[in-house]
Motif scaffolding. Structure first.
Motif, short mmCIF file in Angstrom:
data_model
loop_
_atom_site.label_atom_id
_atom_site.label_comp_id
_atom_site.label_asym_id
_atom_site.label_seq_id
_atom_site.Cartn_x
_atom_site.Cartn_y
_atom_site.Cartn_z
N ASP A 242 78.98 38.66 66.83
CA ASP A 242 78.71 37.23 66.74
C ASP A 242 79.80 36.59 65.89
O ASP A 242 79.82 36.72 64.67
N ARG B 276 74.09 27.10 67.90
CA ARG B 276 74.31 28.49 67.46
C ARG B 276 73.09 29.37 67.64
O ARG B 276 73.20 30.48 68.14
N ASP B 277 71.88 28.92 67.24
CA ASP B 277 70.72 29.82 67.31
C ASP B 277 69.55 29.23 68.09
O ASP B 277 68.44 29.74 68.03
#
Length: 565
Positions: free
Chosen positions: A71, A499-500
């Motif tokens: 990541d 991002r998440d």
């Protein structure tokens, strides 16, 4: 001219991956172009890239990794200068125990490794990655770094002046500050602040430990590790930040509080609240970022359901009484109070607040910060404000019996008072006030509204995925068709914007007006179960039901609701 084959070149020929003539030609051309042999072979497709990486790994006795499985959002951006990444074609992956882990396709350039170790101050550990995949990962890393610091172009020249070291404020005892080149350190902290602002972080944590120094951002309520500077910078980072916040850099044994005022282009100003705390391995520093762009005081953006918002507005219109907002630390209580005050802010009202500290400044409201050094406590400030002819008073928090008694007395004598309490529910707030010594009849006659709340992460609108939840599971969770007839459920996925899978936050609220029937229950010392029955009877949502409603509306995930309620 024949070239003697050694090392990797000899292994490639021995493994029949390339013939001797072609590898000799490749060595000469790679030397002429001043690039590594691996990179030349990969770029010209003279050798299968995966096989080349396997042989390189075996030859140098280094682990081979799948670089695409990493990541890149968690790569340490600030450890290795971008120019070194480009120059040596390396990718910083992580730091651990004073070691910096780098991905590289050819580890034969010892000078490059020494240069990176010198600049980072860390021991370098290498892993091997396929050449073309490493190039792609480096390009993505550089793009991310560029995005993270894109706000630097928007910095007004005043920013550097605002946070530059003022030599007149440096203690003579802190001579160590003058023994090293401070410019990289200044740039490092400035970049951290800019990255935190661009990522909408609410806090930056600088955390020293015995063998590591960790920096984390709190984004949407959760902490994320961003980088690990060398441990030897612990004292220097702390001193630099304390100077920016106008704190005493010679005092390292007591907690301190300060502020940094940042001006960005376009007349945008950001306040940063700074707290230092002595720990076993150095001073831990937390910076709270108060960005006006992330502080919307519009009542419509809080996330209350229409019925809840109406109840809150009705309580705000009363001439006297107590509005109590409760919840754990970080649940958005202050924003709920500020939104209410902002809606009341008018020339006909005298509004005063007592806070510890003042987090959001609102023009037209008299805001006072608690200051232990000057003897201004919550109780002292409240008594003074009551002599200032106030209409509305906001108190940051009820902490003890003395403050609670003054608050209730003010709410009973013609003032509207708003305050917070650290409890987990509306019913628990009544129990807490009774436990610190407030009589039941005072609570029943004074409190007009209780709000309990949590802050959940909001699903990213760009990438959230629809998901089906079985009816049996919904029934077990208590999400009935009566609560929400057309539910739509989503889960977090993750994209370049979030991002998440989450971006921003949304509130879950338990809004309870204190009616005559509820006053009677409070007077009789009714337990939590009786309080809950009253809420159910009058159609008031508790926190769990409010959370499930937000899930059914597609605003957050079921996992997030379960985490908070």
């Amino acid at each position: 001219m024949a070239v003697k084959l050694v090392g990797l070149a000899r292994r490639l020929v021995a493994e029949n991956l390339i013939d001797e003539t072609r590898v000799q030609q490749a060595i000469l051309k790679a030397t002429h172009q001043d690039i590594a042999l691996c990179h030349y072979l990969a770029c010209n497709k003279l050798v299968d890239q995966y096989a080349l990486a396997v042989i390189t790994s075996d030859e140098f006795k280094l682990p081979l990794i799948e670089i695409e499985s990493f990541d890149l959002d968690h790569c340490p951006v600030s450890i290795v200068d971008v120019d070194l990444v480009k120059k040596h074609r390396i990718l910083p992956l992580s730091t651990r125990d004073k070691c910096l882990f780098l991905a590289i396709s050819y580890p034969g350039d010892l000078g490059a490794i020494d240069e990176i170790a010198f600049h980072s101050g860390l021991k370098v550990e290498l892993v091997i990655a396929e050449d073309s995949k490493l190039d792609s990962a480096i390009n993505n890393y550089l793009q991310r770094t560029s995005r993270s610091y894109s706000n630097k172009a928007a910095i007004d020249s005043n920013l550097e002046n605002e946070i530059a070291i003022d030599s007149s404020s440096v203690s003579e005892r802190e001579e160590e500050l003058n023994t090293f080149d401070e410019t990289p350190l200044v740039r490092f902290i400035n970049n951290l602040l800019l990255e935190a602002i661009s990522l909408r972080a609410s806090d930056i944590h600088f955390e020293p430990y015995e063998s590591i120094y960790r920096i984390r951002f709190r984004i949407d309520g959760l902490l994320r590790e961003m980088t690990r500077p060398p441990v030897k910078l612990t004292a220097r980072l702390a001193s630099r930040i304390k100077i920016m916040a106008h704190l005493d850099i010679a005092e390292k044994r007591a907690p301190q509080d300060g502020r940094i005022h940042i001006r960005l282009a376009g007349k945008r100003t950001i306040d940063v609240r700074v707290n230092s705390l002595p720990t076993l391995w150095g001073e831990k520093i937390v910076m709270r970022i108060l960005d006006p762009l992330n502080t919307d005081l519009n009542m419509d953006t809080l996330g209350m359901e229409p019925q809840q918002k109406e109840a809150y507005l009705q309580a705000l219109q009363k001439q006297q009484g107590l509005i109590l907002v409760t919840g754990p630390t970080g649940s958005g209580k202050s924003l709920t109070l500020y939104s209410g005050l902002n809606s009341l802010n008018a020339n006909t009202k005298n509004i005063s607040t007592v806070e510890d500290p003042v987090e959001i400044t609102i023009e037209g409201i008299n805001q006072l910060a608690v200051n232990a050094k000057t003897g201004i406590s919550f109780s002292v400030a409240l008594r003074a404000i009551l002599r200032q002819d106030p209409d509305i008073i906001m108190l940051g928090e009820i902490r003890d019996l003395e403050t609670a008694e003054i608050v209730l007395r003010a709410a009973q004598t013609g003032h509207l008072v708003l305050t917070t309490l650290h409890t987990l529910s509306a019913a628990a707030s009544l129990n807490r006030l009774r436990n610190i010594g407030i009589p039941r009849y005072n609570l029943a006659s004074t409190i007009s509204l209780i709000v309990a709340q949590r802050l959940a992460r909001r699903l990213c609108e760009h990438c959230k995925e629809s998901v089906e939840i079985p009816e049996k599971t919904l029934a077990e969770l208590g999400l009935s068709a009566e609560l929400h007839p057309n539910p739509r459920f989503f889960r977090a996925k993750g994209c370049a914007d979030c991002r998440d899978g989450f971006r921003g936050r949304i509130g879950f609220y338990e809004v309870v007006p204190v009616s005559k029937s509820l006053s009677r229950i409070i007077m009789e010392g009714g337990r939590t179960q009786r309080f809950r029955k009253h809420m159910k009877k009058h159609g008031l949502l508790d926190l769990r039901e409010a959370a499930l409603l937000k899930v059914a509306q597609g605003l957050t995930s079921l996992e997030e609701a379960n985490r908070l309620t």
